[in-house]
Design an enzyme around this catalytic site. Structure first.
Site, PDB file in Angstrom:
ATOM      1  N   ASP A 127       0.843  -1.199   0.000  1.00 35.24           N
ATOM      2  CA  ASP A 127       0.000   0.000   0.000  1.00 35.24           C
ATOM      3  C   ASP A 127       0.879   1.250   0.000  1.00 35.24           C
ATOM      4  O   ASP A 127       1.060   1.908   1.030  1.00 35.24           O
ATOM      5  CB  ASP A 127      -0.970  -0.048   1.191  1.00 35.24           C
ATOM      6  CG  ASP A 127      -1.947  -1.205   1.050  1.00 35.24           C
ATOM      7  OD1 ASP A 127      -2.350  -1.505  -0.092  1.00 35.24           O
ATOM      8  OD2 ASP A 127      -2.295  -1.827   2.056  1.00 35.24           O
TER       9      ASP A 127
ATOM     10  N   LYS B 231       0.779  -8.103  -3.051  1.00 39.70           N
ATOM     11  CA  LYS B 231      -0.567  -7.596  -3.334  1.00 39.70           C
ATOM     12  C   LYS B 231      -0.490  -6.156  -3.819  1.00 39.70           C
ATOM     13  O   LYS B 231       0.069  -5.291  -3.141  1.00 39.70           O
ATOM     14  CB  LYS B 231      -1.432  -7.669  -2.076  1.00 39.70           C
ATOM     15  CG  LYS B 231      -2.867  -7.221  -2.318  1.00 39.70           C
ATOM     16  CD  LYS B 231      -3.755  -7.549  -1.143  1.00 39.70           C
ATOM     17  CE  LYS B 231      -3.818  -6.453  -0.108  1.00 39.70           C
ATOM     18  NZ  LYS B 231      -4.414  -5.199  -0.583  1.00 39.70           N
TER      19      LYS B 231
ATOM     20  N   ASP C  85      -5.525  -6.662  -6.164  1.00 43.01           N
ATOM     21  CA  ASP C  85      -6.638  -6.471  -5.222  1.00 43.01           C
ATOM     22  C   ASP C  85      -7.379  -5.176  -5.549  1.00 43.01           C
ATOM     23  O   ASP C  85      -7.198  -4.160  -4.887  1.00 43.01           O
ATOM     24  CB  ASP C  85      -6.039  -6.430  -3.799  1.00 43.01           C
ATOM     25  CG  ASP C  85      -7.062  -6.139  -2.719  1.00 43.01           C
ATOM     26  OD1 ASP C  85      -8.247  -6.456  -2.918  1.00 43.01           O
ATOM     27  OD2 ASP C  85      -6.667  -5.583  -1.669  1.00 43.01           O
TER      28      ASP C  85
ATOM     29  N   LYS D 142     -10.799  -5.186  -6.018  1.00 40.95           N
ATOM     30  CA  LYS D 142     -12.157  -5.342  -5.453  1.00 40.95           C
ATOM     31  C   LYS D 142     -13.220  -4.729  -6.360  1.00 40.95           C
ATOM     32  O   LYS D 142     -13.914  -3.778  -5.978  1.00 40.95           O
ATOM     33  CB  LYS D 142     -12.244  -4.688  -4.077  1.00 40.95           C
ATOM     34  CG  LYS D 142     -11.274  -5.227  -3.044  1.00 40.95           C
ATOM     35  CD  LYS D 142     -11.587  -4.657  -1.658  1.00 40.95           C
ATOM     36  CE  LYS D 142     -10.615  -5.116  -0.609  1.00 40.95           C
ATOM     37  NZ  LYS D 142      -9.260  -4.529  -0.735  1.00 40.95           N
TER      38      LYS D 142
ATOM     39  N   ASP E  78     -19.363  -3.323  -9.589  1.00 46.89           N
ATOM     40  CA  ASP E  78     -20.049  -2.454 -10.541  1.00 46.89           C
ATOM     41  C   ASP E  78     -21.141  -3.275 -11.228  1.00 46.89           C
ATOM     42  O   ASP E  78     -21.372  -4.428 -10.839  1.00 46.89           O
ATOM     43  CB  ASP E  78     -19.029  -1.904 -11.559  1.00 46.89           C
ATOM     44  CG  ASP E  78     -19.397  -0.511 -12.043  1.00 46.89           C
ATOM     45  OD1 ASP E  78     -20.568  -0.314 -12.435  1.00 46.89           O
ATOM     46  OD2 ASP E  78     -18.525   0.374 -12.046  1.00 46.89           O
ATOM     47  N   ILE E  79     -21.772  -2.734 -12.260  1.00 51.37           N
ATOM     48  CA  ILE E  79     -22.766  -3.544 -12.966  1.00 51.37           C
ATOM     49  C   ILE E  79     -22.019  -4.660 -13.720  1.00 51.37           C
ATOM     50  O   ILE E  79     -20.834  -4.500 -14.049  1.00 51.37           O
ATOM     51  CB  ILE E  79     -23.634  -2.688 -13.929  1.00 51.37           C
ATOM     52  CG1 ILE E  79     -22.769  -1.961 -14.967  1.00 51.37           C
ATOM     53  CG2 ILE E  79     -24.477  -1.696 -13.136  1.00 51.37           C
ATOM     54  CD1 ILE E  79     -23.567  -1.308 -16.086  1.00 51.37           C
TER      55      ILE E  79
ATOM     56  N   THR F 294     -12.907  -6.422   6.361  1.00 50.50           N
ATOM     57  CA  THR F 294     -12.494  -6.649   7.757  1.00 50.50           C
ATOM     58  C   THR F 294     -12.466  -5.363   8.580  1.00 50.50           C
ATOM     59  O   THR F 294     -12.297  -5.400   9.791  1.00 50.50           O
ATOM     60  CB  THR F 294     -11.112  -7.344   7.814  1.00 50.50           C
ATOM     61  OG1 THR F 294     -10.253  -6.719   6.862  1.00 50.50           O
ATOM     62  CG2 THR F 294     -11.221  -8.806   7.501  1.00 50.50           C
TER      63      THR F 294
ATOM     64  N   ARG G  88       0.436  -3.262   6.939  1.00 53.42           N
ATOM     65  CA  ARG G  88       1.157  -2.378   7.848  1.00 53.42           C
ATOM     66  C   ARG G  88       1.987  -3.114   8.884  1.00 53.42           C
ATOM     67  O   ARG G  88       2.962  -2.568   9.400  1.00 53.42           O
ATOM     68  CB  ARG G  88       0.151  -1.421   8.513  1.00 53.42           C
ATOM     69  CG  ARG G  88      -0.303  -0.346   7.556  1.00 53.42           C
ATOM     70  CD  ARG G  88      -1.564   0.334   8.015  1.00 53.42           C
ATOM     71  NE  ARG G  88      -2.703  -0.565   7.936  1.00 53.42           N
ATOM     72  CZ  ARG G  88      -3.960  -0.177   8.149  1.00 53.42           C
ATOM     73  NH1 ARG G  88      -4.217   1.058   8.471  1.00 53.42           N
ATOM     74  NH2 ARG G  88      -4.947  -1.056   8.049  1.00 53.42           N
TER      75      ARG G  88
HETATM   76  O1  C5P Z   1      -2.222  -2.938   6.734  1.00 56.24           O
HETATM   77  P1  C5P Z   1      -3.141  -4.087   6.843  1.00 56.24           P
HETATM   78  O2  C5P Z   1      -2.448  -5.394   7.212  1.00 56.24           O
HETATM   79  O3  C5P Z   1      -4.376  -3.813   7.654  1.00 56.24           O
HETATM   80  O4  C5P Z   1      -3.577  -4.270   5.313  1.00 56.24           O
HETATM   81  C1  C5P Z   1      -4.683  -4.898   4.896  1.00 56.24           C
HETATM   82  C2  C5P Z   1      -4.672  -4.946   3.412  1.00 56.24           C
HETATM   83  O5  C5P Z   1      -5.664  -5.873   3.011  1.00 56.24           O
HETATM   84  C3  C5P Z   1      -5.008  -3.631   2.708  1.00 56.24           C
HETATM   85  O6  C5P Z   1      -4.224  -3.587   1.527  1.00 56.24           O
HETATM   86  C4  C5P Z   1      -6.473  -3.735   2.366  1.00 56.24           C
HETATM   87  O7  C5P Z   1      -6.792  -3.120   1.139  1.00 56.24           O
HETATM   88  C5  C5P Z   1      -6.650  -5.234   2.225  1.00 56.24           C
HETATM   89  N1  C5P Z   1      -7.972  -5.781   2.514  1.00 56.24           N
HETATM   90  C6  C5P Z   1      -8.648  -5.593   3.709  1.00 56.24           C
HETATM   91  N2  C5P Z   1      -9.903  -6.137   3.904  1.00 56.24           N
HETATM   92  C7  C5P Z   1     -10.451  -6.872   2.955  1.00 56.24           C
HETATM   93  C8  C5P Z   1      -9.755  -7.074   1.747  1.00 56.24           C
HETATM   94  C9  C5P Z   1      -8.502  -6.527   1.571  1.00 56.24           C
HETATM   95  O8  C5P Z   1      -8.148  -4.962   4.615  1.00 56.24           O
HETATM   96  N3  C5P Z   1     -11.633  -7.424   3.173  1.00 56.24           N
END
Ligand code: C5P
Length: 232
Positions: A14, A36, A63, A65, A68-69, A122, A212
């Site tokens: 990220d 990712k 990733d 995600k 959309d239609i 999440t 992170r």
């Molecule tokens: O930094 P952290 O470990 O929280 O990163 C989570 C990563 O997983 C982010 O890149 C976020 O976009 C992704 N993600 C998420 N929840 C989801 C799907 C992907 O946090 N349901």
């Protein structure tokens, strides 16, 4: 404790630029980690970032995600899958026709990418779900959405590690679960439904997304060593 297989960890890059990712990626072995690429990096670097990491031997989880239609998801995914990606995803809340459109896009591009559905982010808690008007527990919503993924023949779901055992019980061991929100020692950040690495593996998670926890760590090299101490 050796609980992880090589390539079970997916590192979430990220960041805003290739240069920023290199600080981390240069420390990672493609035989041990997958990468990712999410919206942030893709928005600034575009598809060339996929080729860049492919050349270095990494498997890529794209990733984005998509939500959309069906027609738009079909066309967007066809374009995205013209690149070599190992895994990509859509939001299951887009509905069954959208899931089918995504599957068709993969068929028509003859891509071998794994296609995964995001169940409930999440970062969302029971309160968020209630405020959105869902009159059920997150676990039930995740189950319903996972059912729509299974029924429409995609490969698995993104979910919280807390939901993995129930999903495996209902949809089979080969239905893939990808779990973000995993913490080894960092704080919760904006995640709600977090789990420890040990619990995620114990519950049967197939792939662990670490963002992170590695990238914002005070001593990245030390953190990577710690993660690798778990790998068989
Ligand atoms: O930094 P952290 O470990 O929280 O990163 C989570 C990563 O997983 C982010 O890149 C976020 O976009 C992704 N993600 C998420 N929840 C989801 C799907 C992907 O946090 N349901």
């Amino acid at each position: 404790m050796k609980i992880l297989k090589p390539k079970q960890i997916i590192v979430a890059l990220d960041f805003n630029s290739i240069e920023e990712t290199n600080v981390i990626v240069d420390l990672l072995d493609p035989e041990i980690y997958r990468l990712k690429i999410g919206k942030q990096l893709f928005a600034s670097e575009g598809p060339k970032i996929i080729e860049n990491f492919n050349k270095q031997g990494f498997d890529i989880f794209l990733d984005l995600k998509l939500h959309d239609i069906p027609n738009t998801v079909y066309k967007a995914l066809k374009n995205l899958l013209s690149h070599k990606v190992w895994m990509t995803n859509i939001h299951l809340l887009g509905g069954e026709e959208m899931i089918q459109a995504a599957r068709e896009a993969r068929e028509h591009t003859k891509s071998e990418a794994l296609l995964i559905g995001v169940s409930v982010l999440t970062s969302l808690s029971e309160k968020h779900i209630r405020n959105m008007g869902f009159n059920m527990q997150i676990s039930e919503l995740v189950k319903n959405l996972s059912m729509s993924a299974k029924k429409n023949n995609i490969d698995g779901v993104v979910c919280s590690a807390q939901e993995v055992s129930e999903i495996k019980k209902n949809f089979g061991a080969d239905f893939i679960t990808v779990t973000p929100g995993i913490r080894i020692q960092q704080k919760k950040d904006d995640q709600s439904r977090i789990a420890t690495l040990e619990d995620a593996i114990k519950n049967g998670s197939d792939y662990i997304v670490l963002g992170r926890e590695i990238t914002a760590s005070e001593n990245i090299t030390k953190m990577i060593k710690k993660v690798e101490s778990y790998i068989i």
